[in-house]
Design a protein around this motif. Structure first.
Motif, PDB file in Angstrom:
ATOM      1  N   UNK A 142       4.352  75.551  48.405  1.00 12.83           N
ATOM      2  CA  UNK A 142       5.293  75.690  47.289  1.00 12.83           C
ATOM      3  C   UNK A 142       6.011  74.541  47.089  1.00 12.83           C
ATOM      4  N   UNK A 143       6.173  73.776  47.998  1.00 14.85           N
ATOM      5  CA  UNK A 143       7.030  72.655  48.094  1.00 14.85           C
ATOM      6  C   UNK A 143       6.184  71.459  47.739  1.00 14.85           C
ATOM      7  N   UNK A 144       6.796  70.517  46.784  1.00 11.35           N
ATOM      8  CA  UNK A 144       6.044  69.411  46.337  1.00 11.35           C
ATOM      9  C   UNK A 144       5.741  68.450  47.451  1.00 11.35           C
ATOM     10  N   UNK A 145       6.721  68.082  48.178  1.00  6.49           N
ATOM     11  CA  UNK A 145       6.605  67.171  49.460  1.00  6.49           C
ATOM     12  C   UNK A 145       5.590  67.500  50.418  1.00  6.49           C
ATOM     13  N   UNK A 146       5.516  68.856  50.613  1.00 10.54           N
ATOM     14  CA  UNK A 146       4.231  69.281  51.402  1.00 10.54           C
ATOM     15  C   UNK A 146       2.906  69.139  50.997  1.00 10.54           C
ATOM     16  N   UNK A 147       2.948  69.346  49.686  1.00  8.98           N
ATOM     17  CA  UNK A 147       1.574  69.049  48.862  1.00  8.98           C
ATOM     18  C   UNK A 147       1.087  67.722  48.980  1.00  8.98           C
ATOM     19  N   UNK A 148       2.231  67.012  48.797  1.00  3.85           N
ATOM     20  CA  UNK A 148       2.064  65.479  48.862  1.00  3.85           C
ATOM     21  C   UNK A 148       1.394  65.180  50.027  1.00  3.85           C
ATOM     22  N   UNK A 149       2.141  65.569  51.278  1.00  4.21           N
ATOM     23  CA  UNK A 149       1.512  65.350  52.611  1.00  4.21           C
ATOM     24  C   UNK A 149       0.193  65.875  52.723  1.00  4.21           C
ATOM     25  N   UNK A 150      -0.121  67.031  52.256  1.00  4.55           N
ATOM     26  CA  UNK A 150      -1.564  67.773  52.370  1.00  4.55           C
ATOM     27  C   UNK A 150      -2.539  66.893  51.835  1.00  4.55           C
ATOM     28  N   UNK A 151      -2.239  66.294  50.637  1.00  2.00           N
ATOM     29  CA  UNK A 151      -3.277  65.436  49.953  1.00  2.00           C
ATOM     30  C   UNK A 151      -3.304  64.015  50.545  1.00  2.00           C
ATOM     31  N   UNK A 152      -2.376  63.536  51.086  1.00  5.46           N
ATOM     32  CA  UNK A 152      -2.395  62.372  51.634  1.00  5.46           C
ATOM     33  C   UNK A 152      -3.119  62.339  52.940  1.00  5.46           C
ATOM     34  N   UNK A 153      -2.700  63.363  53.543  1.00  2.17           N
ATOM     35  CA  UNK A 153      -3.775  63.639  54.927  1.00  2.17           C
ATOM     36  C   UNK A 153      -5.203  63.770  54.778  1.00  2.17           C
ATOM     37  N   UNK A 154      -5.377  64.450  53.697  1.00  2.00           N
ATOM     38  CA  UNK A 154      -6.873  64.983  53.284  1.00  2.00           C
ATOM     39  C   UNK A 154      -7.571  63.432  52.939  1.00  2.00           C
ATOM     40  N   UNK A 155      -6.706  62.883  51.955  1.00  2.00           N
ATOM     41  CA  UNK A 155      -7.529  61.520  51.516  1.00  2.00           C
ATOM     42  C   UNK A 155      -7.757  60.604  52.898  1.00  2.00           C
ATOM     43  N   UNK A 156      -6.734  60.435  53.744  1.00  2.00           N
ATOM     44  CA  UNK A 156      -7.074  59.817  55.013  1.00  2.00           C
ATOM     45  C   UNK A 156      -8.236  60.269  55.803  1.00  2.00           C
ATOM     46  N   UNK A 157      -8.256  61.643  56.089  1.00  2.00           N
ATOM     47  CA  UNK A 157      -9.228  62.293  56.771  1.00  2.00           C
ATOM     48  C   UNK A 157     -10.620  62.167  56.346  1.00  2.00           C
ATOM     49  N   UNK A 158     -10.789  62.971  54.798  1.00  2.00           N
ATOM     50  CA  UNK A 158     -11.897  62.783  54.448  1.00  2.00           C
ATOM     51  C   UNK A 158     -12.527  61.648  53.619  1.00  2.00           C
ATOM     52  N   UNK A 159     -11.607  60.571  53.188  1.00  2.00           N
ATOM     53  CA  UNK A 159     -11.921  59.436  52.342  1.00  2.00           C
ATOM     54  C   UNK A 159     -12.081  58.103  53.161  1.00  2.00           C
ATOM     55  N   UNK A 160     -11.191  58.221  54.523  1.00  2.00           N
ATOM     56  CA  UNK A 160     -11.215  57.150  55.285  1.00  2.00           C
ATOM     57  C   UNK A 160     -10.251  55.982  54.807  1.00  2.00           C
ATOM     58  N   UNK A 161      -9.198  56.541  53.947  1.00  2.00           N
ATOM     59  CA  UNK A 161      -7.981  55.693  53.203  1.00  2.00           C
ATOM     60  C   UNK A 161      -7.029  55.455  54.081  1.00  2.00           C
ATOM     61  N   UNK A 162      -6.221  54.270  54.005  1.00  2.00           N
ATOM     62  CA  UNK A 162      -5.106  54.085  54.786  1.00  2.00           C
ATOM     63  C   UNK A 162      -3.982  54.526  53.900  1.00  2.00           C
ATOM     64  N   UNK A 163      -2.791  54.839  54.664  1.00  2.00           N
ATOM     65  CA  UNK A 163      -1.658  55.080  53.887  1.00  2.00           C
ATOM     66  C   UNK A 163      -1.106  54.112  52.939  1.00  2.00           C
ATOM     67  N   UNK A 164      -1.293  52.877  53.280  1.00  2.00           N
ATOM     68  CA  UNK A 164      -1.120  51.926  52.281  1.00  2.00           C
ATOM     69  C   UNK A 164      -1.815  51.860  51.089  1.00  2.00           C
ATOM     70  N   UNK A 165      -3.003  52.240  51.058  1.00  2.00           N
ATOM     71  CA  UNK A 165      -3.959  52.357  49.983  1.00  2.00           C
ATOM     72  C   UNK A 165      -3.720  53.568  49.108  1.00  2.00           C
ATOM     73  N   UNK A 166      -3.329  54.643  49.818  1.00  2.70           N
ATOM     74  CA  UNK A 166      -2.921  55.860  49.204  1.00  2.70           C
ATOM     75  C   UNK A 166      -1.533  55.557  48.372  1.00  2.70           C
ATOM     76  N   UNK A 167      -0.680  54.754  49.010  1.00  2.00           N
ATOM     77  CA  UNK A 167       0.484  54.697  48.253  1.00  2.00           C
ATOM     78  C   UNK A 167       0.696  53.781  47.164  1.00  2.00           C
ATOM     79  N   UNK A 168      -0.454  53.248  46.793  1.00  2.00           N
ATOM     80  CA  UNK A 168      -0.752  52.318  45.659  1.00  2.00           C
ATOM     81  C   UNK A 168      -1.605  52.902  44.833  1.00  2.00           C
ATOM     82  N   UNK A 169      -1.962  54.197  44.919  1.00  2.00           N
ATOM     83  CA  UNK A 169      -3.186  54.734  43.996  1.00  2.00           C
ATOM     84  C   UNK A 169      -2.089  55.509  42.762  1.00  2.00           C
ATOM     85  N   UNK A 170      -2.676  55.318  41.769  1.00  2.00           N
ATOM     86  CA  UNK A 170      -2.130  56.097  40.683  1.00  2.00           C
ATOM     87  C   UNK A 170      -3.207  57.079  39.966  1.00  2.00           C
TER      88      UNK A 170
END
Length: 113
Positions: A44-72
């Motif tokens: 229900x908190x946006x920051x936790x949703x953001x963290x969940x999506x970032x972690x799933x992108x790293x885990x499932x897609x193999x993306x690095x946090x720097x790549x995720x931070x540049x995504x739009x």
């Protein structure tokens, strides 16, 4: 004397070479560990949703946090369920599943509010 046979050394000296690395090898996260992390987040908190999506992108897609931070938002193709990453981020097209698509849609809607 070095004897070469057909362009190769007769004595295959490279087979007896052992390379040791002083660095500790990092092991990847397991499904259980990722699910444990996701279970303690408050979606229900946006920051936790953001963290969940970032972690799933790293885990499932193999993306690095720097790549995720540049995504739009324009990098996400909701119709074809893929990430269309251009050269600014990382020139690649990555497929995403239904759950990842849904979470990204929710993030975009929350971000627009």
């Amino acid at each position: 004397m070095v004897v070469v046979y057909n362009g190769w050394f007769v004595n295959k000296f490279w087979r007896s070479i052992n390379i040791k690395v002083d660095m500790e090898i990092k092991e990847g996260a397991t499904d259980k560990e990722v699910n444990l992390l996701l279970s303690v987040l408050d979606y229900t908190k946006f920051i936790d949703l953001l963290n969940a999506v970032a972690n799933l992108l790293m885990y499932r897609c193999g993306l690095r946090i720097g790549t995720i931070s540049r995504m739009r938002e324009q990098h996400v193709d909701f119709v074809n369920q893929s990430l269309q990453l251009d050269g600014e981020v990382m020139k690649k097209t990555l497929p995403i599943d239904d759950q990842m698509t849904y979470l990204l849609e929710v993030m975009v809607k929350q971000n627009d509010c």
